[in-house]
Design a protein around this motif. Structure first.
Motif, PDB file in Angstrom:
ATOM      1  N   LEU A   1      -9.577   9.902  -3.635  1.00 19.38           N
ATOM      2  CA  LEU A   1      -8.766  10.403  -4.380  1.00 19.38           C
ATOM      3  C   LEU A   1      -9.414  11.016  -5.746  1.00 19.38           C
ATOM      4  O   LEU A   1      -9.125  12.178  -6.175  1.00 19.38           O
TER       5      LEU A   1
ATOM      6  N   TYR B   1      -9.661   4.343  -1.172  1.00 18.31           N
ATOM      7  CA  TYR B   1      -8.472   5.363  -1.422  1.00 18.31           C
ATOM      8  C   TYR B   1      -8.521   5.895  -3.096  1.00 18.31           C
ATOM      9  O   TYR B   1      -8.560   7.122  -3.326  1.00 18.31           O
TER      10      TYR B   1
ATOM     11  N   SER C   1     -14.846   7.620   9.856  1.00 20.14           N
ATOM     12  CA  SER C   1     -14.356   6.388   9.195  1.00 20.14           C
ATOM     13  C   SER C   1     -14.761   5.350  10.400  1.00 20.14           C
ATOM     14  O   SER C   1     -15.088   4.293  10.139  1.00 20.14           O
TER      15      SER C   1
ATOM     16  N   VAL D   1       0.854  -1.133  -0.246  1.00 22.00           N
ATOM     17  CA  VAL D   1       0.003  -0.087  -0.041  1.00 22.00           C
ATOM     18  C   VAL D   1       0.912   1.471   0.050  1.00 22.00           C
ATOM     19  O   VAL D   1       0.521   2.184   1.055  1.00 22.00           O
ATOM     20  N   CYS D   2       1.965   1.273  -0.852  1.00 21.42           N
ATOM     21  CA  CYS D   2       2.671   2.320  -0.949  1.00 21.42           C
ATOM     22  C   CYS D   2       3.331   2.215  -2.572  1.00 21.42           C
ATOM     23  O   CYS D   2       2.956   1.325  -3.223  1.00 21.42           O
TER      24      CYS D   2
ATOM     25  N   VAL E   1      -9.853  -0.953   0.933  1.00 22.62           N
ATOM     26  CA  VAL E   1      -9.129   0.320   1.392  1.00 22.62           C
ATOM     27  C   VAL E   1      -8.762   0.744   0.402  1.00 22.62           C
ATOM     28  O   VAL E   1      -8.736   2.018   0.168  1.00 22.62           O
ATOM     29  N   VAL E   2      -7.772   0.295  -0.448  1.00 25.17           N
ATOM     30  CA  VAL E   2      -6.808   0.802  -1.598  1.00 25.17           C
ATOM     31  C   VAL E   2      -7.744   1.084  -2.802  1.00 25.17           C
ATOM     32  O   VAL E   2      -7.729   2.151  -3.400  1.00 25.17           O
TER      33      VAL E   2
END
Length: 301
Positions: free
Chosen positions: A188, A184, A223, A126-127, A179-180
């Motif tokens: 975004l 996310y 959240s 997750v990066c 989540v990603v």
């Protein structure tokens, strides 16, 4: 290219797949003092890592048999299995797969690993590649507790925010999707949409940034409340109801569209709110949208 001794455990870890992320993983392991072997279907990518103290290996079989920890970072689960097919001996080894995929693919690969005599951990990164090895970088792991105990120190060197989250092997993948992917990426995208409108109306970037920080803090608190409400099923509220949100969001959507914006993310949110209201949840809190989130409620967990 240097060939490893197939019968020895000459390396602390072998990285399978030397794309941008795989190369970053190999470099991070080496920077932390581990001896690293690297294999790639096109040998040149593995060879390019030699200057970082990494041993390029031409045979995937030799790479795997040179270590007890194999970290695969291929494009898909299918390509991972295809790449590892020539390996003749997995005895005493742990396979850690960091490809993105569906939870069902995780269980298939875990079964494949077990059939070949290997322990298995699944992981979700997750990066970005440039973050690997930093304190902010995060890799989520799930699967064999024994494998995690054996290799925790090595795997944690990839990122200070990494974590072993569960012995349920699919959990890292589920979090990556939810989540990603769902959160996310959608959040975004919604911010890009919102910022495009606000900046286009002449608000300065500094003012937008200041209000964004306040909004993110509110989202952080919400959240936690959302997860608790979804688990408990309690959606009564003394704050704004779904009907209130639907009306306000619908008005904002009309303004954005009148200004020439497509506002697709906001339109999707309005649709979700309207669907929840139509189902009878209009007087409940925002998180009651969970009741209509699944296309087939019978399949929802």
């Amino acid at each position: 290219m240097t060939e490893s001794n197939g019968g020895s455990r000459a390396n602390d870890v072998a990285v399978i797949g030397c794309g941008l992320m795989g190369s970053a993983l190999a470099r991070a392991f080496a920077k932390s003092g581990y001896s690293v072997a690297a294999w790639n279907r096109t040998p040149e990518r593995a060879e390019a890592l030699a200057c970082d103290g990494i041993t390029p290996v031409r045979s995937v079989d030799d790479a795997v048999r040179s270590t007890r920890l194999v970290v695969a970072c291929m494009s898909t689960y299918e390509t991972t299995v295809a790449a590892l097919k020539p390996v003749t001996d997995w005895e005493g080894a742990t396979l850690v797969n960091l490809a993105s995929g569906a939870p069902y693919e995780v269980t298939v690969l875990e079964r494949w690993a077990a059939e070949h005599g290997a322990e298995y951990l699944d992981g979700s990164i997750v990066c970005y590649p440039q973050d690997i090895g930093s304190s902010e970088a995060a890799v989520l792991y799930s699967g064999s507790p024994a494998a995690w105990t054996d290799h925790e120190r090595t795997l944690m060197s990839l990122g200070g925010s990494s974590a072993y989250i569960s012995d349920r092997v699919t959990d890292a993948s589920v979090l990556n999707v939810g989540v990603v992917g769902a959160f996310y990426v959608s959040a975004l995208s919604a911010y890009v949409e919102a910022a495009t409108y606000v900046l286009g109306q002449g608000v300065t970037a500094d003012v937008l940034h200041a209000l964004t920080q306040v909004t993110i803090e509110g989202l952080r608190k919400a959240s936690a409340e959302a997860a608790a409400a979804i688990v408990s099923g309690e959606h009564a509220t003394d704050k704004a109801t779904i009907d209130t949100y639907a009306e306000a969001a619908g008005a904002a959507l009309a303004v954005m569209q009148d200004s020439g914006q497509r506002a697709r993310m906001l339109a999707a949110a309005v649709e979700n709110l309207s669907t929840a209201a139509a189902s009878g949840s209009g007087s409940l809190g925002f998180f009651a949208q969970t009741t209509v989130a699944a296309a087939d409620p019978a399949k929802a967990v």
